[in-house]
Write a protein that holds these residues in place. Structure first.
Motif, mmCIF file in Angstrom:
data_model
loop_
_atom_site.group_PDB
_atom_site.id
_atom_site.type_symbol
_atom_site.label_atom_id
_atom_site.label_comp_id
_atom_site.label_asym_id
_atom_site.label_seq_id
_atom_site.Cartn_x
_atom_site.Cartn_y
_atom_site.Cartn_z
ATOM 1 N N ASP A 113 0.881 -1.194 -0.090
ATOM 2 C CA ASP A 113 0.048 0.094 0.060
ATOM 3 C C ASP A 113 0.965 1.449 -0.055
ATOM 4 O OD1 ASP A 113 -2.671 -1.057 -0.210
ATOM 5 O OD2 ASP A 113 -2.999 -1.026 2.006
ATOM 6 N N ALA A 114 2.077 1.272 0.573
ATOM 7 C CA ALA A 114 2.852 2.269 0.595
ATOM 8 C C ALA A 114 3.471 2.797 -0.636
ATOM 9 C CB ALA A 114 4.110 2.002 1.575
ATOM 10 N N LEU A 115 3.413 2.044 -1.656
ATOM 11 C CA LEU A 115 3.884 2.199 -3.041
ATOM 12 C C LEU A 115 3.160 3.071 -3.672
ATOM 13 C CD1 LEU A 115 5.983 -0.280 -2.473
ATOM 14 C CD2 LEU A 115 5.348 -0.929 -4.662
ATOM 15 N N ARG A 116 1.412 3.379 -3.147
ATOM 16 C CA ARG A 116 0.879 4.226 -3.777
ATOM 17 C C ARG A 116 1.157 5.791 -3.407
ATOM 18 N NH1 ARG A 116 -3.429 1.811 -5.862
ATOM 19 N NH2 ARG A 116 -4.118 -0.247 -4.834
ATOM 20 N N ASP A 117 1.999 5.773 -2.326
ATOM 21 C CA ASP A 117 2.455 6.998 -1.919
ATOM 22 C C ASP A 117 3.683 7.606 -2.747
ATOM 23 O OD1 ASP A 117 0.402 7.307 -0.058
ATOM 24 O OD2 ASP A 117 1.604 6.411 1.476
ATOM 25 N N ARG A 153 5.628 9.391 -5.478
ATOM 26 C CA ARG A 153 5.405 10.260 -6.585
ATOM 27 C C ARG A 153 6.024 9.942 -7.752
ATOM 28 N NH1 ARG A 153 4.276 15.833 -4.548
ATOM 29 N NH2 ARG A 153 4.593 16.199 -6.502
ATOM 30 N N VAL A 154 5.235 9.858 -8.792
ATOM 31 C CA VAL A 154 5.647 9.501 -10.133
ATOM 32 C C VAL A 154 4.702 10.490 -11.008
ATOM 33 C CG1 VAL A 154 6.464 7.206 -10.024
ATOM 34 C CG2 VAL A 154 3.907 7.605 -10.466
ATOM 35 N N ARG A 155 5.175 10.966 -12.373
ATOM 36 C CA ARG A 155 4.395 11.943 -12.979
ATOM 37 C C ARG A 155 4.529 11.063 -14.314
ATOM 38 N NH1 ARG A 155 7.691 15.559 -9.718
ATOM 39 N NH2 ARG A 155 6.072 16.874 -8.561
ATOM 40 N N GLY A 156 3.625 11.916 -15.155
ATOM 41 C CA GLY A 156 3.767 11.576 -16.878
ATOM 42 C C GLY A 156 3.110 10.336 -16.923
ATOM 43 N N ARG A 157 3.859 9.399 -17.892
ATOM 44 C CA ARG A 157 3.032 8.155 -18.182
ATOM 45 C C ARG A 157 3.246 7.235 -17.054
ATOM 46 N NH1 ARG A 157 5.635 7.173 -23.985
ATOM 47 N NH2 ARG A 157 4.501 8.592 -25.060
ATOM 48 N N ALA A 158 4.305 7.586 -16.330
ATOM 49 C CA ALA A 158 4.632 6.647 -14.960
ATOM 50 C C ALA A 158 3.350 6.473 -14.341
ATOM 51 C CB ALA A 158 5.890 7.152 -14.592
ATOM 52 N N SER A 159 2.903 7.629 -14.070
ATOM 53 C CA SER A 159 1.666 7.465 -12.880
ATOM 54 C C SER A 159 0.535 6.478 -13.304
ATOM 55 C CB SER A 159 0.873 9.106 -12.782
ATOM 56 O OG SER A 159 -0.167 9.100 -12.254
ATOM 57 N N ALA A 160 0.038 6.410 -14.699
ATOM 58 C CA ALA A 160 -0.979 5.567 -15.078
ATOM 59 C C ALA A 160 -0.236 4.094 -14.963
ATOM 60 C CB ALA A 160 -1.506 5.729 -16.542
ATOM 61 N N ARG A 161 0.783 3.992 -15.295
ATOM 62 C CA ARG A 161 1.607 2.601 -15.221
ATOM 63 C C ARG A 161 1.633 2.193 -14.062
ATOM 64 N NH1 ARG A 161 6.236 2.366 -19.850
ATOM 65 N NH2 ARG A 161 4.984 2.217 -21.590
ATOM 66 N N ILE A 194 0.493 -1.562 -9.519
ATOM 67 C CA ILE A 194 0.139 -1.906 -8.396
ATOM 68 C C ILE A 194 -1.093 -2.808 -8.215
ATOM 69 C CG2 ILE A 194 -0.748 -0.843 -5.927
ATOM 70 C CD1 ILE A 194 1.036 1.656 -6.647
ATOM 71 N N ALA A 195 -2.186 -2.465 -9.128
ATOM 72 C CA ALA A 195 -3.045 -3.411 -9.126
ATOM 73 C C ALA A 195 -2.704 -4.963 -9.566
ATOM 74 C CB ALA A 195 -4.128 -2.785 -10.243
ATOM 75 N N ARG A 196 -2.070 -4.815 -10.380
ATOM 76 C CA ARG A 196 -1.371 -6.195 -11.001
ATOM 77 C C ARG A 196 -0.742 -6.846 -9.700
ATOM 78 N NH1 ARG A 196 2.020 -5.983 -16.429
ATOM 79 N NH2 ARG A 196 0.827 -4.429 -17.563
ATOM 80 N N ALA A 197 -0.050 -6.111 -8.923
ATOM 81 C CA ALA A 197 0.799 -6.808 -7.799
ATOM 82 C C ALA A 197 -0.301 -7.348 -6.729
ATOM 83 C CB ALA A 197 1.593 -5.986 -6.931
#
Length: 163
Positions: free
Chosen positions: A132-136, A138-146, A151-154
Motif C-alpha cells: 500500500d505504501a507504494l501508492r504514496d 510520487r511519479v509523474r507523466g506516463r509513469a503515473s498510470a503505469r 500496483i493493481a497487478r501486484a
C-alpha cells in the motif's frame, strides 16, 4: 569391490530414502529471475518498459536486470522498499543483479526514463505489508498510470497466491 544383488538393493533403497530430501534442497535453492530493460516491448508495443514489469520471487532469490537495449538502468525508489532495506542503483547500460532477502514490495524505475513510465515492482515472499505504501510514491507523466496499473497487478498476484 564386488557388486552383489544385496548391495545393489541396499544402494537403491538408500537413494530412494534420500531422494525426497535432495529434491527439497533443490526446490529451496535461490532462483535468478531476469527482467529486461527495453526501448519497446515486442509483444505489446509499449515503449520504455521493464519486462516483466511486475514479478513475484522468493526471499533469497536474485533479480538480474538485463540491458537488452541501451540507455537504461534500474534504481529503487527510496520510499518503495521494505523498512530497513537500502535502495539500489544500477549503472546505465550495465547488467545489474540484486539478491532480495527481505519480504515485501520493491518499487523501482529507470533513472533517465521515469517520466516516460519505465517503472516496475518486485514482490518478495508472501508478506508484502508495504505494498500500500507504494501508492504514496510520487511519479509523474506516463509513469503515473503505469504505476497504478502495476500496483493493481501486484495486488492481484498476491490475492492469487493467498487462495
Amino acid at each position: 569391490m564386488k557388486i552383489t544383488r544385496r548391495s545393489l538393493i541396499a544402494s537403491a533403497s538408500a537413494s530412494a530414502i534420500l531422494s525426497p530430501a535432495a529434491l527439497r534442497a533443490q526446490d529451496s535453492e535461490p532462483t535468478v529471475h531476469e527482467v529486461e530493460m527495453l526501448n519497446r516491448d515486442p509483444d505489446t508495443g509499449d515503449i520504455m518498459v521493464f519486462r516483466p514489469a511486475v514479478i513475484k520471487v522468493s526471499p533469497g532469490d536474485t533479480v538480474r536486470f538485463v540491458a537488452t537495449d541501451r540507455g537504461h538502468n534500474s534504481e529503487a525508489f527510496d520510499d518503495a522498499v521494505p523498512e530497513g532495506v537500502e535502495a539500489w542503483k544500477g549503472n546505465i547500460n550495465e547488467e545489474f543483479e540484486i539478491t532480495l532477502d527481505t519480504e515485501g514490495a520493491y518499487g523501482y524505475h529507470c533513472t533517465p526514463h521515469l517520466s516516460a513510465g519505465m517503472v516496475g515492482i518486485i514482490l518478495v515472499g508472501d508478506n508484502v505489508d508495504n505494498l500500500d505504501a507504494l501508492r504514496d510514491v510520487r511519479v509523474r507523466g506516463r509513469a503515473s498510470a503505469r504505476w497504478e496499473d502495476y500496483i493493481a497487478r501486484a495486488e492481484e498476484m498476491m490475492a492469487e497466491t493467498a487462495s
